[in-house]
Design a protein around this motif. Sequence first.
Motif, PDB file in Angstrom:
ATOM      1  N   LEU A   1       0.827  -1.201   0.000  1.00  0.00           N
ATOM      2  CA  LEU A   1       0.000   0.000   0.000  1.00  0.00           C
ATOM      3  C   LEU A   1       0.865   1.255   0.000  1.00  0.00           C
ATOM      4  O   LEU A   1       0.562   2.233  -0.705  1.00  0.00           O
ATOM      5  N   ASP A   2       1.952   1.226   0.753  1.00  0.00           N
ATOM      6  CA  ASP A   2       2.841   2.390   0.792  1.00  0.00           C
ATOM      7  C   ASP A   2       3.471   2.649  -0.565  1.00  0.00           C
ATOM      8  O   ASP A   2       3.592   3.803  -1.000  1.00  0.00           O
ATOM      9  N   PHE A   3       3.885   1.581  -1.253  1.00  0.00           N
ATOM     10  CA  PHE A   3       4.528   1.784  -2.561  1.00  0.00           C
ATOM     11  C   PHE A   3       3.521   2.329  -3.573  1.00  0.00           C
ATOM     12  O   PHE A   3       3.845   3.218  -4.358  1.00  0.00           O
ATOM     13  N   ILE A   4       2.311   1.780  -3.562  1.00  0.00           N
ATOM     14  CA  ILE A   4       1.293   2.272  -4.501  1.00  0.00           C
ATOM     15  C   ILE A   4       0.991   3.736  -4.233  1.00  0.00           C
ATOM     16  O   ILE A   4       0.876   4.551  -5.161  1.00  0.00           O
ATOM     17  N   SER A   5       0.879   4.083  -2.959  1.00  0.00           N
ATOM     18  CA  SER A   5       0.588   5.481  -2.645  1.00  0.00           C
ATOM     19  C   SER A   5       1.759   6.396  -2.994  1.00  0.00           C
ATOM     20  O   SER A   5       1.562   7.566  -3.319  1.00  0.00           O
ATOM     21  N   THR A   6       2.986   5.862  -2.946  1.00  0.00           N
ATOM     22  CA  THR A   6       4.146   6.655  -3.369  1.00  0.00           C
ATOM     23  C   THR A   6       4.096   6.936  -4.865  1.00  0.00           C
ATOM     24  O   THR A   6       4.395   8.056  -5.321  1.00  0.00           O
TER      25      THR A   6
ATOM     26  N   MET B   1      -5.182  -4.679  -9.354  1.00  0.00           N
ATOM     27  CA  MET B   1      -4.646  -4.162  -8.096  1.00  0.00           C
ATOM     28  C   MET B   1      -5.523  -4.567  -6.915  1.00  0.00           C
ATOM     29  O   MET B   1      -5.025  -5.007  -5.870  1.00  0.00           O
ATOM     30  N   ILE B   2      -6.836  -4.435  -7.074  1.00  0.00           N
ATOM     31  CA  ILE B   2      -7.740  -4.800  -5.984  1.00  0.00           C
ATOM     32  C   ILE B   2      -7.632  -6.292  -5.677  1.00  0.00           C
ATOM     33  O   ILE B   2      -7.541  -6.706  -4.510  1.00  0.00           O
ATOM     34  N   LYS B   3      -7.629  -7.115  -6.723  1.00  0.00           N
ATOM     35  CA  LYS B   3      -7.533  -8.560  -6.499  1.00  0.00           C
ATOM     36  C   LYS B   3      -6.221  -8.919  -5.803  1.00  0.00           C
ATOM     37  O   LYS B   3      -6.191  -9.756  -4.892  1.00  0.00           O
ATOM     38  N   PHE B   4      -5.137  -8.277  -6.235  1.00  0.00           N
ATOM     39  CA  PHE B   4      -3.837  -8.597  -5.644  1.00  0.00           C
ATOM     40  C   PHE B   4      -3.750  -8.097  -4.209  1.00  0.00           C
ATOM     41  O   PHE B   4      -3.214  -8.796  -3.333  1.00  0.00           O
ATOM     42  N   LEU B   5      -4.260  -6.907  -3.957  1.00  0.00           N
ATOM     43  CA  LEU B   5      -4.258  -6.401  -2.591  1.00  0.00           C
ATOM     44  C   LEU B   5      -5.076  -7.299  -1.668  1.00  0.00           C
ATOM     45  O   LEU B   5      -4.717  -7.508  -0.501  1.00  0.00           O
ATOM     46  N   MET B   6      -6.166  -7.833  -2.198  1.00  0.00           N
ATOM     47  CA  MET B   6      -6.979  -8.727  -1.384  1.00  0.00           C
ATOM     48  C   MET B   6      -6.234 -10.025  -1.082  1.00  0.00           C
ATOM     49  O   MET B   6      -6.380 -10.597   0.001  1.00  0.00           O
ATOM     50  N   LYS B   7      -5.417 -10.490  -2.016  1.00  0.00           N
ATOM     51  CA  LYS B   7      -4.607 -11.676  -1.735  1.00  0.00           C
ATOM     52  C   LYS B   7      -3.564 -11.369  -0.667  1.00  0.00           C
ATOM     53  O   LYS B   7      -3.288 -12.213   0.205  1.00  0.00           O
ATOM     54  N   CYS B   8      -2.974 -10.185  -0.742  1.00  0.00           N
ATOM     55  CA  CYS B   8      -2.027  -9.779   0.299  1.00  0.00           C
ATOM     56  C   CYS B   8      -2.752  -9.671   1.646  1.00  0.00           C
ATOM     57  O   CYS B   8      -2.213 -10.065   2.694  1.00  0.00           O
ATOM     58  N   PHE B   9      -3.960  -9.135   1.606  1.00  0.00           N
ATOM     59  CA  PHE B   9      -4.765  -8.989   2.827  1.00  0.00           C
ATOM     60  C   PHE B   9      -5.081 -10.356   3.432  1.00  0.00           C
ATOM     61  O   PHE B   9      -4.934 -10.564   4.649  1.00  0.00           O
TER      62      PHE B   9
ATOM     63  N   ILE C   1      -6.523  -0.230  12.037  1.00  0.00           N
ATOM     64  CA  ILE C   1      -7.429   0.852  11.641  1.00  0.00           C
ATOM     65  C   ILE C   1      -6.870   1.578  10.418  1.00  0.00           C
ATOM     66  O   ILE C   1      -7.570   1.800   9.432  1.00  0.00           O
ATOM     67  N   SER C   2      -5.584   1.908  10.450  1.00  0.00           N
ATOM     68  CA  SER C   2      -4.997   2.638   9.321  1.00  0.00           C
ATOM     69  C   SER C   2      -4.947   1.786   8.062  1.00  0.00           C
ATOM     70  O   SER C   2      -5.206   2.274   6.958  1.00  0.00           O
ATOM     71  N   LEU C   3      -4.625   0.513   8.226  1.00  0.00           N
ATOM     72  CA  LEU C   3      -4.576  -0.360   7.050  1.00  0.00           C
ATOM     73  C   LEU C   3      -5.952  -0.509   6.413  1.00  0.00           C
ATOM     74  O   LEU C   3      -6.099  -0.410   5.194  1.00  0.00           O
ATOM     75  N   VAL C   4      -6.964  -0.744   7.252  1.00  0.00           N
ATOM     76  CA  VAL C   4      -8.314  -0.925   6.711  1.00  0.00           C
ATOM     77  C   VAL C   4      -8.795   0.357   6.051  1.00  0.00           C
ATOM     78  O   VAL C   4      -9.387   0.328   4.958  1.00  0.00           O
ATOM     79  N   GLU C   5      -8.504   1.483   6.657  1.00  0.00           N
ATOM     80  CA  GLU C   5      -8.930   2.754   6.071  1.00  0.00           C
ATOM     81  C   GLU C   5      -8.225   3.008   4.741  1.00  0.00           C
ATOM     82  O   GLU C   5      -8.841   3.440   3.772  1.00  0.00           O
ATOM     83  N   THR C   6      -6.930   2.737   4.693  1.00  0.00           N
ATOM     84  CA  THR C   6      -6.190   2.924   3.432  1.00  0.00           C
ATOM     85  C   THR C   6      -6.736   2.013   2.348  1.00  0.00           C
ATOM     86  O   THR C   6      -6.930   2.435   1.198  1.00  0.00           O
ATOM     87  N   MET C   7      -6.978   0.750   2.700  1.00  0.00           N
ATOM     88  CA  MET C   7      -7.554  -0.185   1.726  1.00  0.00           C
ATOM     89  C   MET C   7      -8.903   0.319   1.230  1.00  0.00           C
ATOM     90  O   MET C   7      -9.178   0.334   0.018  1.00  0.00           O
ATOM     91  N   CYS C   8      -9.737   0.756   2.140  1.00  0.00           N
ATOM     92  CA  CYS C   8     -11.076   1.208   1.743  1.00  0.00           C
ATOM     93  C   CYS C   8     -11.013   2.429   0.844  1.00  0.00           C
ATOM     94  O   CYS C   8     -11.735   2.526  -0.155  1.00  0.00           O
TER      95      CYS C   8
ATOM     96  N   ALA D   1     -14.608  -4.181  -6.719  1.00  0.00           N
ATOM     97  CA  ALA D   1     -14.262  -3.270  -5.624  1.00  0.00           C
ATOM     98  C   ALA D   1     -15.209  -3.445  -4.446  1.00  0.00           C
ATOM     99  O   ALA D   1     -14.779  -3.567  -3.282  1.00  0.00           O
ATOM    100  N   LEU D   2     -16.493  -3.483  -4.726  1.00  0.00           N
ATOM    101  CA  LEU D   2     -17.457  -3.607  -3.637  1.00  0.00           C
ATOM    102  C   LEU D   2     -17.382  -4.985  -2.966  1.00  0.00           C
ATOM    103  O   LEU D   2     -17.536  -5.112  -1.749  1.00  0.00           O
ATOM    104  N   ARG D   3     -17.132  -6.022  -3.768  1.00  0.00           N
ATOM    105  CA  ARG D   3     -16.977  -7.348  -3.173  1.00  0.00           C
ATOM    106  C   ARG D   3     -15.731  -7.400  -2.301  1.00  0.00           C
ATOM    107  O   ARG D   3     -15.691  -8.101  -1.282  1.00  0.00           O
ATOM    108  N   ALA D   4     -14.672  -6.665  -2.702  1.00  0.00           N
ATOM    109  CA  ALA D   4     -13.468  -6.603  -1.867  1.00  0.00           C
ATOM    110  C   ALA D   4     -13.777  -5.930  -0.538  1.00  0.00           C
ATOM    111  O   ALA D   4     -13.290  -6.359   0.528  1.00  0.00           O
ATOM    112  N   LEU D   5     -14.594  -4.877  -0.567  1.00  0.00           N
ATOM    113  CA  LEU D   5     -14.983  -4.223   0.677  1.00  0.00           C
ATOM    114  C   LEU D   5     -15.769  -5.177   1.576  1.00  0.00           C
ATOM    115  O   LEU D   5     -15.622  -5.163   2.805  1.00  0.00           O
ATOM    116  N   VAL D   6     -16.610  -6.008   0.947  1.00  0.00           N
ATOM    117  CA  VAL D   6     -17.354  -7.003   1.738  1.00  0.00           C
ATOM    118  C   VAL D   6     -16.395  -7.997   2.373  1.00  0.00           C
ATOM    119  O   VAL D   6     -16.565  -8.402   3.541  1.00  0.00           O
TER     120      VAL D   6
END
Length: 1301
Positions: A547-552, A578-586, A601-608, A627-632
């Motif tokens: 998440l940090d690298f993507i935000s950079t 990206m969403i699918k891969f982040l969910m695998k990391c999650f 809290i920070s990780l979940v907020e950043t993901m959302c 995206a919405l299924r990832a949030l679920v």
Amino acid sequence: MSEATPPASAPPPPPQSDAEREEALDRMLTRLALAEDDRLEPLLSSILPYSLSSLSSPSPSVRDLVMKILTHINRRVKQRLEIGLPMIELWKLYCEANTSPMVRNFCIVYIEMAFERLPDEKKEHIAPELLVNVSTIPSQHQGMILRNISKAIGDFHSSKIDEIIASKYRTISGSSDGDVFIDFCLHVILYQSTPSGMGSPPGLSIAQAERVSGKQPINSDTLAMRKLGILNVIEAMKLRPEAVYPIYLAAASDSLEPVVRRGEDFLKRAASGVNLEDSDLIKRLFMLFNGTLKDEKVANELKVAPASSSLRARLMSVFTKSIAAANAFPFSLQCIFGCIYGNGTTSRLKQLGMEFTVWVFKHAALDQLKLMGPIILSGVLRSLDGSSSLEAEPAGRDLKMFAYQAIGLLASRLPNLFREKADMAVRLFMALRLEDQSLRLSIQEAAGSLATAYKGAPETVLKELEVLLLQNCQVEQTEVRFCAVRWATSLYDLHHCPSRYICLLGASDTRLDIREMALESLNLLKDERQLSVTNNEANYPDLKLMLDFISTQQPEMLVSMEHREGRLLLPSKTYLAMIKFLMKCFEARQRKQLIEKETEISLVETMCIMIEKATAVEASNELHATALRALVDIASHFPKLVALRYSLRLSWLKALLSHIDSDTREAASRLIGLSCSSLSSVAASDLISELVSLISRNQKLRFETLHGSICAIGYATAECTKESSFISENLFGSIIESLVKVVESETAPLASAAMEALGHIGLRTVLPVISRDSIKAGVLIILQERLAKLLSGNEIKCMQKILVSLGHISFNEASLPHLQSALDLIFGISRSKVEDVLFSAGEALSFIWGDVPVTADMVLKSNYGSLSERTNYLTSEVQISSLSTTNRSVNNDESHIMAREVIIKKLFETLLYSSRKEERCAGTVWLVSLTMYCGHHNRIQELLPEIQEAFSHLIGDQNDLTQDLASQGMSIVYELGDASMKQKLVHALVGTLTGTGKRKRAIKLTEDSEVFQEGSIGKDLSGGKLSTYKELCSLANEMGQPDLIYKFMDLANYQASLNSKRGAAFGFSKIAKQAGEALQPHLKSLIPRLIRYQYDPDKNVQDAMVHIWKSIVADSKKTIDEYFDFIMDDLLTQCGSRLWRSREASCLAIADVIQGRRFSQVGKHLKRIWTAAFRAMDDIKETVRNSGDSLCRAVSSLTVRLCDISLTEASDARQTMDMVLPYLLVEGIVSKVSSVQKASISMVMKLAKGAGATLRPHLPDLVSCMLECLSSLEDQRLNYVEVMQSQQPYDLPLQPKWNIH
């Protein structure tokens, strides 16, 4: 005429004194002076050799006389070429061992004069004789001799050479004399006339050129004749191809057209036999190519010039075919630099030099490559730097192409050469961007090889490459992007964040291969079911680092978006990956339980925040849904955090309820339901009331809005009813009433959505009683008629939703009438032919039964689909234990107990043994569903014997789905059952396979019961179908044979037994993996049947039996050897079966099993095998006869081998002969079946030829049988000829009507 041989005892003449020699010479001089010219030649034959030999005398007066004689001779014969000189005598004098050097020097001069004056015939014959011992004479004299021989060759052999002369040349082949001659021939072929002062011809030194030409250059015509003659002589000498190959190469590259043609002709002949790995040959060719190097200290006249450009080009084509050339260091290095940078090089030679560089890098030994690799690489790079980027000639492009290929090969062979610096990577990526399109493929391949070289590079280099790849992963040129993604996937592991970001960018590339490579590196390309194991083992990046690298790279990602009108920061496909891969990391982080309280809290907020960005309007529907299924999914792990966040963003979610995509609407509805847990009772009630008002209005709304609202109502109400009194009873009643009205009045899609919403509410609480027409009743009772109509429609998805909702609604229901209504609706589709509908009905029955492996939270608060999807529609190899949950909900109230009994009665008394295959299929699907989903329930455990019996019956069903699921059900029962149950199940399956199982339960047939599949036994007399019991009875009556119906039923039973075996095989294969040692006692009876069934004419039976064979047999050969006698007894017995398919399969199986067997194994069965073969060859069915022929061929080959004493021990051969030959004589040859007769006669002939002494005891019987058969086996046409012959006059020829074969 031969000369008289002097007596052996005659002493040699005494040596002359100087005075005597002087007196003799004086007389000779006087005779020469007085002789006329026409009498001079005879005098010279004696005077000239004597005079020359006298030069060895130390006396000055003798030498003076000799010089006077020679001067006189020279003066008189110089202009008179017709006067011959004594060639033979002079050559003998020259070759004598005690001849002094001075004498030889004078001799060689007069030998040259004598050779020129010889008649043509003598000259032609003497020329090859002069080559004998030519290697022992001084070099200057060699040149004179060889020049004279070359002149004779050019004069006499330019067109052809006589065999006698050729044989003389062949005498020096393989000797040092021959080597000297071959070298001189090469020099002649290489010789070209050059103006004086211009140096030596290409390939020769000045001294070598003078050795060929003498004092005067050779004119073109003469030179052509000599070269053609030399080529003919070399060809006639039949030398090794390696010896003459350089000569032919030089000739094929000559400037004279006739020489080129003949050289190419001879070169083609020699090329096939030449060994290009001969180190001596390769060294000679390199010396010819390179000449004398500049730094060699050699006299100027001895410096050899490099070969001509045309010859060098030919030599390069040879080098690129020789591994020895690639390893000929330093010659190969000199050759490469000579081609690329040498004086007089051409574009063609540069190209060939680069091609040879590629060859060297590919085939050179590693120790040599380490020495010359860096040097050659520097030359290649200098060549690339020196070439113009605008160079458009084909030769220039080819040169660059080979240069890049060389770099790629060197990178794969010497990776350490590149690993310490990133310079080469920068160069190749820049070349990919700037070079012409035609070169990019070669550069791309080189870059691919270079990527492997950088594996394990220092960290600083990898960092530089990381920056390079990020700079090039989105450029215009597709080849650059391809290499960037390829390097990212090959250089770095899955947990490396920058490389995975590059792959994310590549996931939206316009090129399919780049997209697939990027997705595969992210583990997103394979089917989700196949990834379950991979995901657990994959080392995904740390979620926070990713998440940090993507935000950079994309700082705007962290800016929260209040509305969907924002800009999509990345392409839809990139965002999707990206969403699918982040969910695998999650998920990987969740499995490792690495998230700490302060960081969650920070990780979940950043993901959302990042995922919310994907809901921008311009994004694709698939991205919105993902995206919405990832949030679920995130909410399923952190329900409170997510609920709190989205309780403040309800307007954003409500906007998504009208989305055009149904999956998006569904996910948004789940999130709204989750958010209700963080809302106050008033806020939740207001939200639900707002949604209910939308679907209750009379005004027409979009379908999407209605559907999304209905779904949201279901999830929100289910969440609110989790706690009692969270919403008012009035509101709850109005909700149910509104949903019921939707079911009653709307179309099937909306009605099914409303039923699904009711089901979700029913998972939390019991639905209230509602009023209709002054009648209060349960929801399902009120909707019974409407639901029955919907379930009889043809909208499959809607029917599935309705059926599953029936189970959900009944999950907490305690009213038996309510449960009965649900069961009636489900059982009403028992004749459906739609498999998906049956699976959904099975899931509904499982929820009604209770003890299902899911909870209400799993269904409502995660991306749960259905139990059928989770188990791949009951066909996956899911362990029953894996489906269990810790908090199963089991309703043991009286109504559910009675409902279970209703289900049992319906399945076991109506459906499973029904005469209709559709009902049996439905019953099978539902019973497997109950067994898989509710298998741990006490009542199911009690029913396991009956369930096993039902599955054993159903494995023989005609319907493939019924058969496959019955097999699956057996494996489930095996896993659920205790030891006794497992043993019974194994016994039952073995009995089914071996045909010893108990008789199955009879099924009562009705007139529309399908006995055969349509078309399997043809049509009736009028052309109509013939499959049901009524149609079969009608046909039997029409044919006047009422008993024919019993034949039909016998056929049907036999087909059912085959189906049973096939189904049992698949069920057995699944159980065999778990049964282990429990199968060992049954293998004795099982193995023979499995062998036979693998040759069954029915392909389906074959496949099934091969499947089970692989499951229970680890080593086929060892198993067959162990059970060989049991196998043979069973097969030989079945060869006489009344069933044709058993006879056919047995013959084919025996033919395969007996191959390569020894007498000790097959001896006891051999006679029975012959009997079975002959019987099958006379079978009534053609396919059995064909299998009998195959068996006969196999046993014939086996018998011949066993009777051959050179291949088998004498005792075994004798026993085989004693067993087989009498049988063939008694039973085979006298058989009335022609094929058996022919096979027997052929076999007896083979035995008689190879049996040897073992035939002796049987000779009387053999001769007697052969004599008896002379008449009985004789062609009847011969009798006709004999009779006709007796009636013809003796002087007339017989003219038969037929040809006698």
